[in-house]
Enzyme design. Structure first.
Site, PDB file in Angstrom:
ATOM      1  N   GLN A 189      -9.610   1.271   2.053  1.00  0.00           N
ATOM      2  CA  GLN A 189      -8.649   2.027   2.878  1.00  0.00           C
ATOM      3  C   GLN A 189      -9.392   2.786   3.977  1.00  0.00           C
ATOM      4  O   GLN A 189      -8.921   2.897   5.110  1.00  0.00           O
ATOM      5  CB  GLN A 189      -7.821   3.008   2.031  1.00  0.00           C
ATOM      6  N   TYR A 202      -6.156  -1.282  -6.952  1.00  0.00           N
ATOM      7  CA  TYR A 202      -5.444  -2.483  -6.470  1.00  0.00           C
ATOM      8  C   TYR A 202      -4.753  -2.249  -5.121  1.00  0.00           C
ATOM      9  O   TYR A 202      -4.606  -1.143  -4.673  1.00  0.00           O
ATOM     10  CB  TYR A 202      -4.547  -3.117  -7.523  1.00  0.00           C
ATOM     11  N   GLU A 203      -4.412  -3.364  -4.503  1.00  0.00           N
ATOM     12  CA  GLU A 203      -3.965  -3.386  -3.091  1.00  0.00           C
ATOM     13  C   GLU A 203      -5.032  -2.788  -2.183  1.00  0.00           C
ATOM     14  O   GLU A 203      -4.724  -2.170  -1.168  1.00  0.00           O
ATOM     15  CB  GLU A 203      -2.614  -2.672  -2.908  1.00  0.00           C
ATOM     16  N   GLY A 204      -6.272  -2.961  -2.564  1.00  0.00           N
ATOM     17  CA  GLY A 204      -7.403  -2.457  -1.765  1.00  0.00           C
ATOM     18  C   GLY A 204      -7.897  -1.138  -2.307  1.00  0.00           C
ATOM     19  O   GLY A 204      -7.122  -0.188  -2.447  1.00  0.00           O
ATOM     20  N   ARG A 250       0.837  -1.220   0.000  1.00  0.00           N
ATOM     21  CA  ARG A 250       0.000   0.000   0.000  1.00  0.00           C
ATOM     22  C   ARG A 250       0.857   1.251   0.000  1.00  0.00           C
ATOM     23  O   ARG A 250       0.544   2.240  -0.668  1.00  0.00           O
ATOM     24  CB  ARG A 250      -0.942  -0.023   1.209  1.00  0.00           C
TER      25      ARG A 250
END
Ligand SMILES: Cc1cc2nc3c(=O)[nH]c(=O)nc-3n(C[C@H](O)[C@H](O)[C@H](O)COP(=O)(O)OP(=O)(O)OC[C@H]3O[C@@H](n4cnc5c(N)ncnc54)[C@H](O)[C@@H]3O)c2cc1C
Length: 337
Positions: A210, A203-205, A58
């Protein structure tokens, strides 16, 4: 978490056709009864190892978005000097100047937040190593410091992923706007940057995830130690107005935190969480920019401009959170049923 050796049971389905980041091949990997070896401890894979991996990623994606945004800003800065309309470079037109100023200040604020977050993540790792498995021999002060660093790193990592990737999309949008019609053409770099940045808040959440990751910590007033430290610190005399504004905004934010924490309706908390995370981002970035004015004269106009732009927005967002109006939630029920 498992180690897999590639064999005939592992299939790459196909290389995806993506909107952007085309030099990075993306594919789905399919495992068909593939043998594997457990890595580390059983039941630690998701919450411990993957979350660790993801928190690092992140931070990296936040930096990726910042880099793309910086490139987009440079394209806009250059183009606005070269493009002449009405007998002058477009950058002197207030409407274009407004876009350029917004981009520049947004970038500086995000860079400050990224550096601060990375330093708390580094400190967390250092204390983790120092405390290790030391058992009863560990200095209680070091243990307390480890906990404090972990809390700040875990609060600020989702904040900066959210802030930087949303900022990156905003800055690329504004840069294309500065370019006008040519920005939409493949010949200009901004067309590619605009496509490349789009994935960063997915991506990556996603950004929504978040907010989910940050809100629990924020509701537990995890930023209080930093806010207290920054409120008590000294700043240049000609930044006194900004300091006073930030002390007022800190109190406004903390009241909004308490109001959302006291909210019994879980759906309302989830709905208004992003308004609280926005405030946290604006406030932390403001204090960081103010802190930078102690070391760099040129940061003063950045800090003044940022505080002036976020102050009314933060007050409004705090009002939205405190009110937690039920109308939008009812509308979701009525319109999207
Ligand atoms: C180019 C690219 C590369 C990728 N690389 C990798 C990789 O290397 N490894 C890997 O594992 N994955 C990878 N992914 C997958 C990527 O991480 C996911 O697509 C992303 O995390 C979003 O998950 P999702 O697609 O399942 O969306 P969903 O979870 O289906 O989300 C859809 C929408 O619902 C919202 N939403 C879902 N749940 C919640 C919730 N609880 N609260 C609020 N909103 C919610 C989301 O914000 C989003 O708006 C990649 C994807 C792309 C496009």
């Amino acid at each position: 978490m498992f180690l897999v050796e590639k064999d005939d049971t592992v299939k790459i389905r196909r290389i995806e056709h993506k909107m952007g980041i085309k030099s990075s091949p993306t594919c789905e990997i399919q495992y068909n009864n593939t043998p594997c070896t457990l890595i580390g401890k059983r039941r630690f894979g998701l919450m411990r190892y993957s979350m660790n991996l993801m928190n690092g990623a992140r931070l990296a994606v936040a930096a990726q978005a910042l880099g793309i945004a910086e490139a987009a800003w440079r394209e806009a800065d250059r183009y606005s000097k070269e493009r002449i309309q009405f007998g002058k470079p477009i950058r002197v037109l207030p409407a274009v100047g407004r876009l350029l100023l917004g981009m520049r200040v947004d970038l500086e604020a995000t860079r400050a937040l990224l550096a601060e977050t990375a330093s708390w993540v580094d400190l967390w790792k250092v204390y983790e190593k120092a405390v290790g498995d030391g058992g009863d021999t560990v200095d209680p002060a070091a243990r307390a410091r480890l906990k404090a660093c972990a809390t700040l790193a875990e609060t600020m990592t989702p904040m900066v992923k959210y802030c930087s990737t949303e900022m990156g999309n905003r800055v690329c949008y504004q840069s294309m706007q500065v370019h006008g019609g040519v920005g939409y053409m493949k010949e200009f770099n901004i067309e590619r940057l605009f496509r490349d940045v789009r994935i960063t808040n997915i991506y990556e959440g996603t950004s929504q995830l978040q907010v989910v990751a940050a809100i629990g910590k924020l509701l537990n007033r995890s930023l209080d130690p930093l806010l207290a430290e920054w409120s008590a610190a000294e700043y240049p005399a000609d930044m006194a107005t900004e300091k006073a504004t930030l002390i007022e905004l800190t109190s406004t934010f903390q009241k909004a935190v308490d109001a959302l924490k006291a909210q019994p309706n879980r759906d309302k908390v989830d709905y208004y969480a992003c308004d609280l995370v926005d405030q946290a981002v604006w406030l932390v970035c403001s204090w960081l920019l103010l802190r930078d004015t102690n070391v760099l004269e040129s940061k003063k106009s950045i800090a003044r401009s940022y505080v002036a732009s976020i102050a009314p927005r933060l007050r409004a967002a705090a009002g939205i959170v405190t009110e937690s109006n039920a109308v939008p939630l009812d509308a979701i029920g009525a319109l999207l049923a």
